[in-house]
Design a protein around this motif. Sequence first.
Motif, mmCIF file in Angstrom:
data_model
loop_
_atom_site.group_PDB
_atom_site.id
_atom_site.type_symbol
_atom_site.label_atom_id
_atom_site.label_comp_id
_atom_site.label_asym_id
_atom_site.label_seq_id
_atom_site.Cartn_x
_atom_site.Cartn_y
_atom_site.Cartn_z
ATOM 1 N N THR A 260 -2.085 6.699 -10.333
ATOM 2 C CA THR A 260 -1.688 5.437 -9.552
ATOM 3 C C THR A 260 -0.637 5.846 -8.575
ATOM 4 O OG1 THR A 260 -0.773 4.852 -11.656
ATOM 5 C CG2 THR A 260 -2.679 3.410 -11.009
ATOM 6 N N GLY A 261 0.276 6.768 -9.266
ATOM 7 C CA GLY A 261 1.410 7.160 -8.415
ATOM 8 C C GLY A 261 0.842 7.771 -7.171
ATOM 9 N N THR A 262 -0.113 8.779 -7.589
ATOM 10 C CA THR A 262 -0.681 9.531 -6.310
ATOM 11 C C THR A 262 -1.428 8.463 -5.248
ATOM 12 O OG1 THR A 262 -1.303 11.407 -7.560
ATOM 13 C CG2 THR A 262 -2.562 11.257 -5.479
ATOM 14 N N VAL A 263 -2.147 7.613 -5.749
ATOM 15 C CA VAL A 263 -2.642 6.616 -4.557
ATOM 16 C C VAL A 263 -1.787 5.997 -3.794
ATOM 17 C CG1 VAL A 263 -3.951 4.299 -4.496
ATOM 18 C CG2 VAL A 263 -4.521 6.039 -6.427
ATOM 19 N N LEU A 264 -0.615 5.390 -4.694
ATOM 20 C CA LEU A 264 0.674 4.601 -4.024
ATOM 21 C C LEU A 264 1.270 5.534 -2.984
ATOM 22 C CD1 LEU A 264 2.134 2.525 -6.697
ATOM 23 C CD2 LEU A 264 0.850 1.514 -5.012
ATOM 24 N N SER A 265 1.580 6.704 -3.330
ATOM 25 C CA SER A 265 2.314 7.615 -2.354
ATOM 26 C C SER A 265 1.479 8.179 -1.397
ATOM 27 C CB SER A 265 3.104 8.722 -3.085
ATOM 28 O OG SER A 265 2.083 9.728 -3.393
ATOM 29 N N GLY A 266 -0.063 8.059 -1.388
ATOM 30 C CA GLY A 266 -0.929 8.738 -0.628
ATOM 31 C C GLY A 266 -0.894 7.512 0.526
ATOM 32 N N LEU A 267 -0.957 6.449 0.009
ATOM 33 C CA LEU A 267 -0.942 5.060 1.119
ATOM 34 C C LEU A 267 0.229 5.232 1.812
ATOM 35 C CD1 LEU A 267 -3.458 3.372 1.259
ATOM 36 C CD2 LEU A 267 -2.158 1.650 -0.317
ATOM 37 N N GLY A 268 1.318 5.263 1.099
ATOM 38 C CA GLY A 268 2.505 4.926 1.697
ATOM 39 C C GLY A 268 3.080 6.262 2.776
ATOM 40 N N LEU A 269 2.646 7.395 1.983
ATOM 41 C CA LEU A 269 3.210 8.526 3.050
ATOM 42 C C LEU A 269 2.321 8.494 4.435
ATOM 43 C CD1 LEU A 269 4.137 11.445 0.705
ATOM 44 C CD2 LEU A 269 5.590 9.901 2.183
ATOM 45 N N THR A 270 0.902 8.279 4.260
ATOM 46 C CA THR A 270 0.086 8.059 5.420
ATOM 47 C C THR A 270 0.568 7.136 6.447
ATOM 48 O OG1 THR A 270 -1.758 8.633 4.032
ATOM 49 C CG2 THR A 270 -2.157 7.897 6.368
ATOM 50 N N PHE A 271 0.942 5.969 5.836
ATOM 51 C CA PHE A 271 1.570 4.902 6.763
ATOM 52 C C PHE A 271 2.941 5.093 7.392
ATOM 53 C CE2 PHE A 271 -2.018 2.003 5.492
ATOM 54 C CZ PHE A 271 -2.163 1.256 6.733
ATOM 55 N N LEU A 272 3.598 5.934 6.786
ATOM 56 C CA LEU A 272 5.001 6.192 6.894
ATOM 57 C C LEU A 272 5.150 7.351 8.180
ATOM 58 C CD1 LEU A 272 8.036 6.277 6.565
ATOM 59 C CD2 LEU A 272 7.809 8.261 5.163
ATOM 60 N N GLN A 273 4.025 8.402 7.869
ATOM 61 C CA GLN A 273 4.059 9.217 9.146
ATOM 62 C C GLN A 273 3.412 8.619 10.291
ATOM 63 O OE1 GLN A 273 1.155 12.499 8.089
ATOM 64 N NE2 GLN A 273 2.630 13.957 8.277
ATOM 65 N N GLU A 274 2.581 8.088 10.237
ATOM 66 C CA GLU A 274 1.922 7.169 11.239
ATOM 67 C C GLU A 274 3.081 6.315 12.037
ATOM 68 O OE1 GLU A 274 -0.848 7.937 12.502
ATOM 69 O OE2 GLU A 274 -1.010 6.459 14.213
ATOM 70 N N ALA A 275 3.526 5.557 11.264
ATOM 71 C CA ALA A 275 4.666 4.638 11.738
ATOM 72 C C ALA A 275 5.752 5.623 12.428
ATOM 73 C CB ALA A 275 5.468 3.950 10.541
ATOM 74 N N LEU A 276 6.427 6.710 11.915
ATOM 75 C CA LEU A 276 7.263 7.495 12.217
ATOM 76 C C LEU A 276 6.506 8.225 13.749
ATOM 77 C CD1 LEU A 276 8.581 9.449 9.349
ATOM 78 C CD2 LEU A 276 9.823 7.884 10.868
ATOM 79 N N ARG A 277 5.431 8.312 13.589
ATOM 80 C CA ARG A 277 4.727 8.981 14.941
ATOM 81 C C ARG A 277 4.728 7.893 16.059
ATOM 82 N NH1 ARG A 277 0.038 9.973 17.165
ATOM 83 N NH2 ARG A 277 -0.879 8.438 15.980
ATOM 84 N N THR A 278 4.526 6.894 15.793
ATOM 85 C CA THR A 278 4.135 5.849 16.937
ATOM 86 C C THR A 278 5.286 5.027 17.293
ATOM 87 O OG1 THR A 278 3.307 4.155 15.157
ATOM 88 C CG2 THR A 278 1.840 5.530 16.369
ATOM 89 N N ASN A 279 6.161 4.744 16.294
ATOM 90 C CA ASN A 279 7.189 3.798 16.494
ATOM 91 C C ASN A 279 8.467 4.579 16.846
ATOM 92 O OD1 ASN A 279 5.303 1.889 15.994
ATOM 93 N ND2 ASN A 279 5.968 1.559 13.907
#
Lengths: 342, 263
Positions: A260-279
Amino acid sequence: MRILKNLLFLSLLGAVVFAILQTLIVTQVLDDYTLQILCMAGINIMVALSLNLISGFTGQLALGHAGFLAVGAYSTGILLIAQVPMPLAILGGALITALLGFLIGFPALRLRGDYLAIVTLGVGEIIRVLIINLGELTGGSAGLRNIPGYAANIMVNNPAAFLWIFPAVFIVVALVTNLMQSSHGRALISIREDEIASQAMGVNIFGMKLMSFTVSAFIAGLAGALYAPFIGYLAPGGFDFLRSVFFVIIVVLGGMGSLTGTVLSGLGLTFLQEALRTNAKGWSQSVASLFGTGSGGFVIDLVPMSQVLFGLILILLMIFKPQGLLGTKELRLTKFWHRGAK
Amino acid sequence: MKPILSARHLVMQFGGLRAVADFNLELFPGELVGLIGPNGAGKTTVFNMLTGVYEPTEGTIELDDRKGGVAVISGLPPHKITRRGVSRTFQNIRLFKSMTVWENVAIARHAHVPYTLAQAVLRLPPFGKAEAEVRQEIQDLLTIFKIDEKAEWRAANLPYGEQRKLEIVRALAAKPSVLLLDEPAAGMNPQETIELMELIRFVKDRYQLTVLLIEHDMNLVMGICERLVVLDYGRTIAEGLPAEIRSNPVVIKAYLGEDAVHA
């Protein structure tokens, strides 16, 4: 009986979630852009899960999972271009990767710790260089183009991809959970804990490591297979060492040995990376206006800083939570259930 | 009577070091034999050869195959030797620390679970039944050794004495016919050592085991061993009843030096 009940619960939950998602897509609540990121997150989660299986649970550090992702993606891409039907092409990509994992694992898993890490790193790079040099078959460094998508109409490819990838992630999570909660799963953990004691208790440690590595390659290959028709274009540059490291980061951040940790961090990091890239640009402007230096004054441009920020977040997390978000623990829905009942 | 385990002319050479030179041993069913000797005599190396951790440079090890014949086990990997009925504990406790007490024991049952990987992953019928049986079996075993209340504890959190005990329980769960204990009393106080002696006797009788143990605690060795084998510089220097060994000048010399014999 408990197991049956859990299974029923899980499939029911899956069906309900699926129906909700379908509605959200149709009503445009989940827009095309969000769906695209969710698909990417799903792919990342699958690869990270596969890496957690071999590295987190079995304790064998592997640093070449981008290579497995690439093999799955290219195999499926090539099969799809050759007009092989979608389900077969995806299964084919996953199976080819599993076979490769088996063949690599056979000699490599005789090594331990750092040595295995270096070998898998090398294998990942070899795969990437091979792809660049295979010419017509892979498209070389120019990439593999015109891979048929999930939907014939490119405009609705993202929703279609999501409805393939989401269930796939769901099933993979369920099956890996089942694996870990069986004697085979316990044997894998015992290898991580103490190889000598494990084999002294009758566990065929080489066989179990090879099994773990092959299953890991299968899942990573499946992720790649699902990725190819989603993205439509594959370039070897996207499967480099940094990509492998990204998966390691997801696993470490979520907790080595926590699904479950992997699922959460996979979701979180993908969004974080995208947010950092675009915002990043928008943020730099707001930071600037905050200090009242917006016009002509001193502006910190956060765009090139986004990777630095990403690294900083990781460093902070590792300082304050070195075992990862969940350590080796799991989030259980049933736990909340029981807590609620009390 | 036919020996259950016999080692003939075992040699273990590590580069230029001959850790064990010509070790011979015959273990008869139901025996409790002590393997003693000064530090560095090669006792643990002998254990590692008997359990397959090391492959002997020379010599053979034969084990009763439970079907009336014997099988050569030297050269087999450790997990195969365990599956044939030789199980062990370790000098420095090697539990699976982050796993629970019952999971530690469950590992020893892994070789015996009837379901396949696919059946486990897909939760097919053989899985649920077999898993329930394994849990029950382990629960019973833990109850016999009075650690059932701590079944869900992490192994690392057990007190030292119980960690030693858990290692023995785990070795038993592999269903051995020969049990090898490597310094089971190491680090124990006299009271714990006495309890351990009781435990070893109990285990041997209840499970009809043949036990070979390495030990430095002479009270324990003299108290429970029926026969002793003394090792020094990788060679068997004496063999016999505890009382004989106690007064054997060669053994005294090995432990205490030349002068002690004449003193």
